[in-house]
Write an enzyme that holds these catalytic residues in place. Structure first.
Site, mmCIF file in Angstrom:
data_model
loop_
_atom_site.group_PDB
_atom_site.id
_atom_site.type_symbol
_atom_site.label_atom_id
_atom_site.label_comp_id
_atom_site.label_asym_id
_atom_site.label_seq_id
_atom_site.Cartn_x
_atom_site.Cartn_y
_atom_site.Cartn_z
ATOM 1 N N CYS A 178 10.426 -4.834 7.901
ATOM 2 C CA CYS A 178 9.235 -4.445 7.402
ATOM 3 C C CYS A 178 9.636 -3.082 6.617
ATOM 4 O O CYS A 178 9.315 -2.753 5.421
ATOM 5 C CB CYS A 178 8.322 -4.008 8.668
ATOM 6 S SG CYS A 178 9.047 -2.789 9.986
ATOM 7 N N HIS A 229 6.191 -0.667 12.986
ATOM 8 C CA HIS A 229 5.938 -1.645 11.924
ATOM 9 C C HIS A 229 5.124 -0.859 10.809
ATOM 10 O O HIS A 229 4.399 0.128 10.834
ATOM 11 C CB HIS A 229 5.086 -2.827 12.294
ATOM 12 C CG HIS A 229 4.778 -3.865 11.383
ATOM 13 N ND1 HIS A 229 5.885 -4.447 10.842
ATOM 14 C CD2 HIS A 229 3.706 -4.561 10.811
ATOM 15 C CE1 HIS A 229 5.598 -5.391 9.794
ATOM 16 N NE2 HIS A 229 4.278 -5.484 9.805
ATOM 17 N N ASN A 241 3.722 -7.414 3.913
ATOM 18 C CA ASN A 241 4.770 -6.989 4.915
ATOM 19 C C ASN A 241 5.727 -8.170 5.233
ATOM 20 O O ASN A 241 5.410 -9.218 5.063
ATOM 21 C CB ASN A 241 4.099 -6.629 6.259
ATOM 22 C CG ASN A 241 3.254 -7.743 7.193
ATOM 23 O OD1 ASN A 241 3.583 -7.448 8.115
ATOM 24 N ND2 ASN A 241 2.922 -8.799 6.589
#
Length: 267
Positions: A178, A229, A241
């Site tokens: 990510c 994240h 993402n």
């Protein structure tokens, strides 16, 4: 996504959910004694634990197949919620009860307001806020236009990575995690180095609320200093993402069961 950090965050967030939680004075949704346990069933990311049953106060996150204690339940509109700690709620659709009997959480006792208090409206019909795309005109319009152009270039480059596999530590161009995806698109599309993992990326710009996010902003999950994240907001409640191992870079939508905690504006 750095999984060691994710596990630490989830562990910290759920610490008050396993076993008997401590009651807090003045709160109505207090956990007294667990009536049963439940298993988290949502597979594609963390499930948000909410401080209220109107999707407005995210508290922490729990992971797929994690066990939680259930202290009661209540139904708000068409949604049933399980109380998993003091002021800690999870929608029933994301858990599986390990047995069937669940006590209804007691309704708060209504207390007449004093003369100097205003009557509070206890019915909250808010739905989860999604970011709007209305932009405040910049004082320097040429600079604002340049930043908007760069943001669109960052989004365009991120879109080109859709379908590439998630690999922990991946920085591109063949695979990404990510934070590696964010570093790659900002560096190559806008010549901005936002850092190589989520915590440095938190400081790459100005922190804003999620409902103020504009296309090209970064979205973060977790508390500042321990985020686990990050994604690129592209507008209309959607983001790009690199989610988890076994999945590819993709477009997802902001949802109440996996809601970002804050946003950062880089451009």
């Amino acid at each position: 996504m750095t999984h060691k950090r994710a596990l630490l965050t989830v562990s910290a967030g759920i610490a008050g959910l396993a076993g008997v939680a401590l009651a807090t004075a003045g709160q109505t949704d207090t956990a007294q004694a667990a009536t049963q346990t439940a298993t988290i069933t949502y597979k594609d990311g963390g499930t948000t634990v909410w401080g209220t049953t109107d999707y407005t106060q995210p508290k922490s996150y729990v992971s797929y197949q994690q066990q939680v204690d259930v202290y009661g339940s209540k139904t708000v509109g068409s949604t049933t919620w399980y109380l998993v700690g003091d002021n800690a709620w999870i929608p029933a659709e994301y858990v599986s009860l390990n047995n069937q009997a669940v006590e209804q959480a007691p309704k708060p006792v209504e207390v007449a307001p004093s003369n100097d208090q205003q009557t509070q409206n206890t019915t909250n019909t808010q739905t989860p806020q999604t970011p709007t795309n209305t932009q405040t005109p910049a004082t320097d319009q040429s600079a604002g236009t340049t930043d908007q152009t760069k943001a669109q270039q960052v989004i365009a480059l991120a879109e080109q990575q859709i379908g590439k596999p998630y690999v922990w530590g991946g920085k591109g161009p063949a695979n990404f995690d990510c934070s590696g995806l964010m570093q790659y698109v900002f560096k190559n599309a806008a010549n901005v180095d936002v850092g190589g993992w989520t915590v440095p990326q938190e400081s790459a710009g100005t922190q804003i609320a999620v409902n103020q996010a504009q296309p090209g902003d970064m979205l973060f999950w977790g508390d500042k200093g321990s985020t686990y994240h990050v994604a690129l907001y592209i507008g209309n409640g959607q983001y790009i993402n690199a989610p988890v191992p076994g999945k590819n870079v993709e477009i997802d939508s902001i949802s109440p069961y996996f809601a970002p905690s804050f946003a950062v504006r880089v451009l």
